[in-house]
Design an enzyme around this catalytic site. Structure first.
Site, mmCIF file in Angstrom:
data_model
loop_
_atom_site.group_PDB
_atom_site.id
_atom_site.type_symbol
_atom_site.label_atom_id
_atom_site.label_comp_id
_atom_site.label_asym_id
_atom_site.label_seq_id
_atom_site.Cartn_x
_atom_site.Cartn_y
_atom_site.Cartn_z
ATOM 1 N N HIS A 246 -6.674 14.527 11.460
ATOM 2 C CA HIS A 246 -7.345 14.096 10.228
ATOM 3 C C HIS A 246 -8.624 13.318 10.448
ATOM 4 O O HIS A 246 -9.188 12.787 9.488
ATOM 5 C CB HIS A 246 -6.411 13.216 9.390
ATOM 6 N N LYS B 230 -13.042 5.093 -3.069
ATOM 7 C CA LYS B 230 -12.405 5.508 -1.821
ATOM 8 C C LYS B 230 -12.331 4.280 -0.936
ATOM 9 O O LYS B 230 -12.921 3.241 -1.266
ATOM 10 C CB LYS B 230 -13.213 6.611 -1.128
ATOM 11 N N ARG B 231 -11.611 4.377 0.198
ATOM 12 C CA ARG B 231 -11.625 3.250 1.138
ATOM 13 C C ARG B 231 -13.069 2.890 1.477
ATOM 14 O O ARG B 231 -13.933 3.762 1.545
ATOM 15 C CB ARG B 231 -10.861 3.615 2.414
ATOM 16 N N LYS C 148 -18.477 6.425 5.037
ATOM 17 C CA LYS C 148 -18.432 6.971 3.681
ATOM 18 C C LYS C 148 -19.684 6.574 2.886
ATOM 19 O O LYS C 148 -19.933 7.085 1.798
ATOM 20 C CB LYS C 148 -17.169 6.487 2.959
ATOM 21 N N THR D 269 -10.412 14.319 -0.335
ATOM 22 C CA THR D 269 -9.581 14.966 -1.349
ATOM 23 C C THR D 269 -9.941 14.426 -2.726
ATOM 24 O O THR D 269 -9.678 15.084 -3.737
ATOM 25 C CB THR D 269 -8.076 14.736 -1.070
ATOM 26 N N LYS E 83 -10.289 16.147 -6.673
ATOM 27 C CA LYS E 83 -9.727 15.580 -7.907
ATOM 28 C C LYS E 83 -10.795 15.493 -8.991
ATOM 29 O O LYS E 83 -10.545 15.834 -10.161
ATOM 30 C CB LYS E 83 -9.122 14.195 -7.628
#
Ligand code: 26V
Length: 809
Positions: free
Chosen positions: A358, A549-550, A555, A657, A661
């Site tokens: 992952h 998100k985290r 990111k 993911t 969504k």
């Protein structure tokens, strides 16, 4: 008297009585004394009966058919709340709502007070939860195995803009969903020594041991057709109180064993601080791996008699390397307890295991200092050496594999302090190794696993992630679900790819208007929530631009915040221009040890405070950081989003993911060509998504060529100005140097290429504005997103695993 609320649902009067009966006889309260939590527990205990019956039917059917079972081993299951999910899948929501109304209780309010089972960090844990739901929905016999953390993910509070971590006590009111199985308990040892016997057999004599006890939660599939088991392990000392010590007055010594056992299952480790070699983490990994392997082997022998058929009847999927020690554990059980020879055992292990990777981030690849591994798991160390000897023999026989490649393939990292490489162990111990999006799988072959890929060229395969449309469409967005049913009927409820039938409605102005009305209602609900939690008023007609998100540098929340600062500057400089009113929403947790991530949260809050209170932006721009991001908060935000921010540095986000969504709920994506964004673009069409920035290959090339962020920043007026403003304390007048180092980091290294992608990102945002101004065009694109992302259902993903890896379909 038949109460009014029940007239629509025939079984509801009996259900209302049953809930009251449970309240009185099981919870011990009457309707007058009951608190909302009591009603919640009574409701769950009552509907649980239906679930339990289906659960028993499911497991009997699997055993009777001699079916092969899937075992999903994961240190994280981020399942969130279960009541709405269970009722939705059983299609009993209306009935239960009506029954509770008889007692003057509102189902929605009960659903809202159920605690989140936050037994995960982020994407990897949520994926495991979606997979469990899809496995049950596809009626595949499956068990999830993990740890029942007493405190899962911490609760985040924002105090004066800073993250404060509080323990999440999700079990305070008890957990009516779980069943402790005292009879399913296993001995798990640590340390000690390995003893050889005269007959050639070898046994491990651990120095310490705990008991692993199974705690089961039913997982209800769509339409309740199958109920599977999520089996989470808790730990207990064999001797919870040492009475000898207690009687001698040594009270803490008397309880030491139990405290040690509880420590094992107390904390969930964060996934975004370095995977340092903490002994407790390795203990957790071995604890749950050992208990799970023992349970799987016991069940197999009980039902099929012969251990040699294990691989035909059991498929074990390793969710990342966290359960990789299972490979050595199964070998130990087969060789030391079932008397198989090493080669036979190895053949069975390889055919049984599959491994999913992952992340490619080097700091995330788990390896354990060899002395620690050997001290804690001496028998497993021997097994790892034996596997390694076999592996390196095989590798040396292959042409083109040189000493450098041998060193990379080895299970032992010999560069510096010797370490055991868990990814290599998982790779060689599995018949399948998969990535979670096409690009990610390709990069696995080219980078981290290049040499193992040369040795085993058919082993790596791709399984692009997915999300369950039950939770991420039907339950979180009932308005949109009802509208889609009205337009295309119910087939999409059973097959998300049938959403494709919605595509023509993008051209239908009647439908678009209804679609927009649903979005507006979802936005109004979120605006209310924000008003209540933050006291901030936002305009539901503004564009909701969301990055949740985290918090992690790769990111690039920083990219979003800096662009916000630049936009603020632009609006103030040119208030006369036709700016698109925007609300920028951020949410996410930072690992407590990750200083930069925590500072990014503070920056978002500092920027929000300044901009939100500046009358000169005239409400054109508002920023909110929503505290305590978790599954339940995502369920509120996702249906209300217009724009989905998926802006990681290309090559770094394995899949994502959240991106799926949002698209499923009719948000447009602004994103880089990273992870599953690429496949989303391929499906929704490049005209229905806004892509910007460097590709993964361009990022790699730029790094190799020697990237100079300072020159890049100085060449971009807007960026330089925004960074200088932040660095000089414009947003932190109380501590003007707060962001100096963070900003200097961008000038000096900028590993995540914020500067290199900045201008492209700003241009993409202005393109978003242009598209937004064309309301019908935007809405049509949003409808096309919904229609074309059914493929990202985790049902599709699980079907692929089932066919290609597990051999159960
Ligand atoms: C772990 C670590 C550990 C130490 C240092 C930095 C770091 C950074 C990231 C991680 C992630 C752990 C694995 C994980 O959660 N991966 C996520 O898995 C999702 C499901 O496949 C996927 O959608 C996300 O892109 C991926 O980050």
């Amino acid at each position: 008297m038949v109460p009014d609320t029940c007239s629509a649902a025939p079984d509801c009067t009996a259900l209302a009585d049953a809930i009251l009966d449970t309240l009185v006889h099981r919870i011990g309260k009457d309707a007058q004394a009951a608190l909302p939590h009591d009603w919640l527990a009574a409701t769950i205990f009552t509907v649980r009966n239906d679930i339990i019956e289906r659960w028993m039917v499911s497991s009997k059917a699997a055993h009777a058919a001699g079916a092969k079972k899937v075992y999903y081993l994961s240190l994280e299951f981020l399942i969130g709340r279960l009541l709405r999910d269970a009722l939705g899948n059983l299609q009993r929501s209306d009935e239960v709502k009506a029954a509770l109304a008889v007692h003057g209780v509102d189902l929605a309010e009960l659903e809202e007070i159920e605690p989140d089972a936050a037994l995960g960090n982020g994407g990897l844990g949520r994926l495991a939860a979606c997979f469990m739901e899809s496995l049950a929905s596809l009626q595949l016999p499956a068990y999830g195995y993990g740890i029942r953390y007493m405190n899962g993910m911490f609760r985040q509070r924002i105090e004066n803009g800073w993250q404060v971590e509080l323990p999440e006590n999700w079990l305070v009111h008890g957990n009516p969903w779980e069943f402790e199985r005292r009879e399913s308990a296993y001995f798990v040892g640590f340390g000690g020594e390995v003893v050889g016997h005269d007959d050639g057999t070898i046994h491990w004599k651990p120095a310490e041991a705990v008991e692993a006890i199974a705690v089961d939660t039913p997982v209800v599939g769509w339409r309740g057709k199958r109920v599977n088991t999520l089996r989470l392990w808790t730990a207990r000392a064999f001797d919870p109180i040492r009475l000898d010590r207690f009687n001698a007055g040594d009270f803490s010594g008397a309880l030491a064993g139990q405290i040690g056992a509880e420590t094992l299952v107390r904390v969930l480790y964060p996934n975004d601080s370095t995977a340092a070699g903490q002994e407790l983490r390795l203990r957790q990994e071995y604890f749950f791996s050992s208990a799970s392997i023992q349970d799987i082997v016991r069940r197999h022998v009980q039902y099929f008699g012969d251990i040699k058929t294990l691989a035909d009847k059991a498929a074990i999927q390793l969710n990342d390397t966290h359960p990789a020690v299972s490979v050595a554990e199964l070998m130990r059980v087969l060789v030391d307890y079932h008397d198989l020879n090493f080669d036979e055992a190895w053949d069975i292990a390889k055919r049984t295991f599959g491994y999913t990777n992952h992340t490619l981030l080097p700091e995330a690849l788990e390896s354990w200092p060899l002395p620690l591994f050997e001290w804690l798991l001496p028998r497993h160390m021997q097994i790892v050496y034996a596997i390694n000897a076999k592996l390196l023999r095989e590798a040396r026989a292959v042409e083109g594999i040189d000493d450098r490649a041998i060193a990379a393939i080895s299970l032992i990292d010999e560069g510096g302090e010797r370490r055991v490489r868990m990814a290599n162990l998982a790779f060689v111990g599995s018949h399948s190794v998969n990535g979670v999006a096409a690009l990610h799988t390709d990069l696995m072959k080219r980078t981290v696993f290049a040499d193992l890929h040369t040795l085993y060229p058919t082993r790596i395969n791709n399984k692009t992630n997915g999300i369950t449309p039950r939770r991420w469409l039907q339950e979180c967005n009932p308005g949109l679900t009802a509208l889609i049913r009205e337009a295309i009927g119910d087939a999409f409820l059973d097959d998300a790819e049938k959403l494709a039938d919605l595509a023509p409605f993008a051209e239908d102005s009647w439908f678009r208007e209804k679609f927009a009305a649903v979005k507006r209602a979802n936005k109004a609900a979120l605006a209310d929530y924000i008003k209540t939690t933050l006291g901030l008023r936002i305009d539901p007609t503004a564009m909701f631009d969301v990055q949740i998100k985290r918090i992690h540098e790769y990111k690039r929340q920083l990219l979003g915040i800096i662009e916000t600062v630049a936009l603020y500057d632009q609006i103030r400089g040119h208030p006369e221009r036709d700016w698109t009113p925007r609300v920028k929403l951020f949410a996410g947790k930072a690992a407590s040890s990750y200083a930069n991530a925590k500072l990014i949260i503070k920056l978002a809050n500092d920027v929000a405070r300044r901009i939100n209170s500046d009358p000169s932006v005239g409400g054109l721009l508002k920023i909110a950081f929503l505290p305590n991001y978790n599954v339940s908060l995502a369920e509120k935000i996702v249906p209300a989003a217009d724009l989905s921010e998926q802006i990681s540095t290309a090559g770094m986000e394995a899949s994502g993911t959240g991106n799926m969504k949002f698209a499923l709920n009719g948000a447009l994506t602004i994103g880089t060509l990273d992870g599953a964004n690429i496949e989303i673009m391929e499906r929704v069409g490049p005209e229905n998504i806004v892509i910007f920035g460097m590709t993964a290959d361009e990022v790699a090339a730029k790094r190799a060529a020697g990237y100079d962020p300072r020159a890049t920043i100085e060449a971009s007026g807007a960026l330089n100005q925004a960074l200088s403003a932040i660095a000089s304390g414009v947003f932190s007048p109380d501590d003007p140097t707060r962001y100096k180092d963070l900003m200097n980091g961008l000038y000096d290294h900028d590993w995540f290429m914020v500067a290199a992608d900045f201008d492209a990102y700003v241009a993409a945002q202005r393109e978003v504005d242009t598209r937004w101004a064309d309301t019908p065009g935007w809405e049509a694109a949003a409808v096309r997103n919904v229609a074309r992302v059914g493929w990202f259902s985790s049902d599709r993903t699980i079907r692929e695993y089932a066919t290609d890896i597990w051999g159960v379909l």
